[in-house]
Write a protein that holds these residues in place. Structure first.
Motif, short mmCIF file in Angstrom:
data_model
loop_
_atom_site.label_atom_id
_atom_site.label_comp_id
_atom_site.label_asym_id
_atom_site.label_seq_id
_atom_site.Cartn_x
_atom_site.Cartn_y
_atom_site.Cartn_z
N HIS A 30 0.83 -1.21 0.00
CA HIS A 30 0.00 0.00 0.00
C HIS A 30 0.87 1.26 0.00
O HIS A 30 0.70 2.14 -0.85
N ASN A 31 1.79 1.33 0.94
CA ASN A 31 2.66 2.51 1.05
C ASN A 31 3.60 2.63 -0.15
O ASN A 31 3.84 3.74 -0.65
N THR A 77 7.12 8.55 6.60
CA THR A 77 6.13 9.61 6.68
C THR A 77 6.78 10.93 7.08
O THR A 77 6.51 11.98 6.48
N LEU A 122 -0.79 7.57 3.52
CA LEU A 122 0.30 6.73 4.02
C LEU A 122 -0.05 6.17 5.39
O LEU A 122 -0.62 6.85 6.23
N ASP A 123 0.31 4.92 5.62
CA ASP A 123 -0.02 4.26 6.88
C ASP A 123 1.24 3.63 7.46
O ASP A 123 1.64 2.55 7.06
N GLU A 124 1.87 4.33 8.41
CA GLU A 124 3.11 3.84 9.01
C GLU A 124 2.82 3.37 10.43
O GLU A 124 2.25 4.11 11.24
#
Length: 284
Positions: A30-31, A77, A122-124
């Motif tokens: 995804h990222n 991120t 963004l998913d961190e």
């Protein structure tokens, strides 16, 4: 040829390589996909500007590697949003020129509309546990700066202060991690409880080590105390700056609030240490 075309063209080619380089080491699909899409957008912008300047520009590899290193240590991120803030500051400097130029204005509007939307997607993982990190960091700063300030006047021996602070800090880190684990489970988030506890405990221990280090390196306990308070303020500054960039949160209010609480507790604890030593005549 307008000089601002070359400035923006250089920004676009640098950004293209930065996004691509960061994406290259990310495993999460995804990222990775989001960063590669942004990288492609930046390259398209570069070619649109190149058609006007008729110049081929070389990437600034020093800058590109700088952001890649930041990404490795502080997360992608933070690195991406820090770069965006730098670009925004430069664009603000030439805002009037950009507003009067249809091509530059279109590129900037495209970035603001499309790329920033993608960045927000963004998913961190580490940022999902910011609350746990704040808990560990804040508690360690408030409790240990206070404890070390009290120990400083009570013991007046840097090594003993450091040892006592280490024992106090490590014990408190386990207690805080356990409390976070139980609290998270009680909230019905059992799948996140262990990770929350780990992030809280690591943040606490990391802060403890940094705060007692001056007492291990400096013989004079009062100079150690002053240095420890400076270290505490620097930790607060660094962490709040990181969060303000990565999570788009206000910096000044959070920094002064956190620093004010920690320093006030330290002062009160130091005075308690003075009272304990005078009243009980404690000598070490």
């Amino acid at each position: 040829m307008k000089p601002e075309y070359l400035i923006e063209q250089q920004n676009e080619i640098n950004a293209h390589h930065i996004y691509r380089k960061i994406a290259g080491r990310i495993k999460d699909a995804h990222n990775k996909d989001i960063l590669l899409k942004i990288s492609k957008d930046e390259l398209n912008h570069y070619h649109r500007l190149k058609a006007q300047t008729q110049r081929e520009l070389k990437p600034n590899w020093l800058l590109i590697n700088f952001y890649a290193v930041i990404s490795f240590f502080l997360g992608f991120t933070f690195s991406v949003k820090l770069m965006e803030k730098a670009e925004d500051a430069q664009q603000a400097k030439y805002q009037e020129l950009y507003d009067d130029d249809p091509l530059l204005k279109a590129i900037i509007e495209d970035e603001e509309r499309h790329e920033k939307t993608l960045i927000d997607m963004l998913d961190e993982e580490r940022l999902n546990y910011v609350g746990s990190i704040v808990l560990g960091l804040n508690d360690a700063l408030v409790e240990l700066t206070g404890a070390l300030a009290g120990y400083t006047f009570a013991f007046q021996n840097a090594k003993i202060i450091a040892l006592t602070g280490l024992i106090t800090g490590i014990s408190a880190s386990f207690s805080m991690a356990a409390s976070e684990f139980l609290s998270t489970r009680q909230e019905g988030e059992s799948e996140h409880a262990l990770k929350s506890a780990i992030y809280t405990g690591i943040a606490y221990v990391f802060t403890v080590i940094l705060l007692i280090t001056p007492y291990l390196l400096i013989g004079n306990p009062y100079i150690s105390l002053a240095t420890m308070l400076v270290v505490a303020v620097l930790i607060i500054f660094g962490f709040n700056y990181y969060i303000s960039v990565a999570k788009d949160l206000p910096f000044k209010r959070r920094f002064f609030e956190m620093a004010g609480i920690s320093l006030t507790v330290s002062l009160i604890s130091f005075l308690i240490g003075v009272v304990v030593k005078v009243v009980f005549g404690f000598e070490l």
